[in-house]
Design a protein around this motif. Structure first.
Motif, PDB file in Angstrom:
ATOM      1  N   ASP A 138       0.826  -1.208   0.000  1.00 29.53           N
ATOM      2  CA  ASP A 138       0.000   0.000   0.000  1.00 29.53           C
ATOM      3  C   ASP A 138       0.862   1.260   0.000  1.00 29.53           C
ATOM      4  O   ASP A 138       0.547   2.237  -0.680  1.00 29.53           O
ATOM      5  CB  ASP A 138      -0.930  -0.004   1.211  1.00 29.53           C
ATOM      6  N   LEU A 139       1.951   1.253   0.759  1.00 26.88           N
ATOM      7  CA  LEU A 139       2.825   2.421   0.810  1.00 26.88           C
ATOM      8  C   LEU A 139       3.518   2.657  -0.531  1.00 26.88           C
ATOM      9  O   LEU A 139       3.630   3.800  -0.995  1.00 26.88           O
ATOM     10  CB  LEU A 139       3.863   2.241   1.913  1.00 26.88           C
ATOM     11  N   VAL A 140       3.982   1.580  -1.159  1.00 25.32           N
ATOM     12  CA  VAL A 140       4.664   1.735  -2.459  1.00 25.32           C
ATOM     13  C   VAL A 140       3.696   2.252  -3.512  1.00 25.32           C
ATOM     14  O   VAL A 140       4.028   3.162  -4.282  1.00 25.32           O
ATOM     15  CB  VAL A 140       5.279   0.382  -2.875  1.00 25.32           C
ATOM     16  N   LEU A 141       2.486   1.708  -3.538  1.00 24.62           N
ATOM     17  CA  LEU A 141       1.510   2.173  -4.524  1.00 24.62           C
ATOM     18  C   LEU A 141       1.061   3.599  -4.245  1.00 24.62           C
ATOM     19  O   LEU A 141       0.771   4.364  -5.182  1.00 24.62           O
ATOM     20  CB  LEU A 141       0.303   1.236  -4.540  1.00 24.62           C
ATOM     21  N   ALA A 218     -10.217   6.045   0.551  1.00 30.34           N
ATOM     22  CA  ALA A 218      -8.803   6.365   0.695  1.00 30.34           C
ATOM     23  C   ALA A 218      -7.974   5.093   0.545  1.00 30.34           C
ATOM     24  O   ALA A 218      -8.398   4.002   0.928  1.00 30.34           O
ATOM     25  CB  ALA A 218      -8.540   6.997   2.063  1.00 30.34           C
ATOM     26  N   ARG A 219      -6.768   5.246   0.009  1.00 29.27           N
ATOM     27  CA  ARG A 219      -5.906   4.098  -0.239  1.00 29.27           C
ATOM     28  C   ARG A 219      -4.988   3.859   0.960  1.00 29.27           C
ATOM     29  O   ARG A 219      -3.791   3.661   0.813  1.00 29.27           O
ATOM     30  CB  ARG A 219      -5.086   4.336  -1.508  1.00 29.27           C
ATOM     31  N   SER A 220      -5.534   3.895   2.158  1.00 30.80           N
ATOM     32  CA  SER A 220      -4.719   3.652   3.348  1.00 30.80           C
ATOM     33  C   SER A 220      -4.456   2.162   3.561  1.00 30.80           C
ATOM     34  O   SER A 220      -3.454   1.783   4.150  1.00 30.80           O
ATOM     35  CB  SER A 220      -5.397   4.236   4.588  1.00 30.80           C
ATOM     36  N   GLY A 221      -5.376   1.316   3.068  1.00 30.36           N
ATOM     37  CA  GLY A 221      -5.173  -0.123   3.171  1.00 30.36           C
ATOM     38  C   GLY A 221      -5.080  -0.584   4.611  1.00 30.36           C
ATOM     39  O   GLY A 221      -5.927  -0.276   5.445  1.00 30.36           O
ATOM     40  N   SER A 222      -4.009  -1.331   4.909  1.00 30.01           N
ATOM     41  CA  SER A 222      -3.822  -1.901   6.241  1.00 30.01           C
ATOM     42  C   SER A 222      -2.903  -1.061   7.113  1.00 30.01           C
ATOM     43  O   SER A 222      -2.410  -1.563   8.124  1.00 30.01           O
ATOM     44  CB  SER A 222      -3.243  -3.321   6.097  1.00 30.01           C
TER      45      SER A 222
END
Length: 257
Positions: A138-141, A218-222
């Protein structure tokens, strides 16, 4: 005369009963013997740690516990992030994080920390190591991902999640017709049909798999779960290190190491 004898015998029985009751009560409330107290203290120290200090723990002991927890959390999450960022499968899949989890567990075991606290830290560290790879993706994307439309080729219903919600998995292909190796679930729902377009975020360097993008989410994911587990791991290490402190002659007197 016979009546008085019977009465005196009945009174004797009542007196004996009271004595026996007092004896049982005294045995029940009798303080434990010295061997019993020693055994109980040994079990308590083994399970929870001795914590042999008076009042608040020394500052250096608190700093030692915080340092151990922060280093463990940083090593576990950092190894997963480095593996995802640079495309190193050994680190990106979580093996490096599991090695770090084993390292912090052995460190606390060598300190002779309480066994219950060592087990708690081990479980938290393993959970963090298993979750870190997903958060790293998630952080890389989020840092270098590019959103592009993809064409849905098929839709399948996935088994129910832990919360009871149904997920749908979409197989998608790029605009040039090349199918993606992974199926996406973000943005894929019950109303999705083959031929629909879904937004998919790609890694510009192709080192992490693409993911779907849910509309308006939001793209916060996990990342929130990762932060909570990391904080719990730091707190567990702090308590384990602080309670492992001993003042016995075998381990020396109080003072910074």
């Amino acid at each position: 005369m016979g009546c008085s004898v019977r009465r005196s015998g009945w009174g004797h029985d009542r007196t004996e009963g009271r004595r026996e009751a007092r004896t049982r009560m005294s045995r029940r409330h009798r303080p434990p013997t010295a061997p019993d107290r020693h055994l109980m203290a040994h079990l308590r120290n083994t399970v929870w740690g001795p914590a042999e200090f008076v009042g608040l723990p020394p500052w250096w002991l608190t700093a030692k516990g915080l340092l151990a927890g922060c280093l463990a959390a940083a090593a576990i999450t950092g190894s997963a992030l480095a593996g995802a960022w640079y495309g190193l499968p050994v680190l990106a899949d979580g093996e490096g994080g599991l090695v770090c989890a084993a390292g912090v567990t052995l460190y606390l075991w060598a300190l002779r920390a309480g066994r219950a606290l060592v087990g708690t830290v081990a479980v938290l560290a393993v959970c963090l190591a298993l979750l870190a790879p997903h958060a790293a993706v998630d952080l890389v994307l989020a840092a270098r991902g590019r959103v592009a439309p993809a064409l849905v080729t098929s839709v399948e219903r996935a088994p129910g999640t832990a919360s009871g919600k149904r997920r749908y998995l979409c197989s998608v292909s790029r605009r040039d017709g090349v199918p993606l190796e992974v199926r996406v679930w973000r943005g894929c729902g019950r109303s999705t049909r083959p031929g629909d377009a879904l937004a998919v975020v790609y890694d510009s360097e192709g080192r992490v798999p693409p993911q779907g993008v849910a509309p308006g989410a939001a793209r916060s994911g996990s990342l929130p779960e990762l932060g909570g587990l990391a904080a719990a791991l730091v707190a567990g290490c702090l308590v384990a290190v602080v309670r492992s402190h001993r003042l016995s002659p075998a381990t020396g007197t109080a003072g910074p190491p």
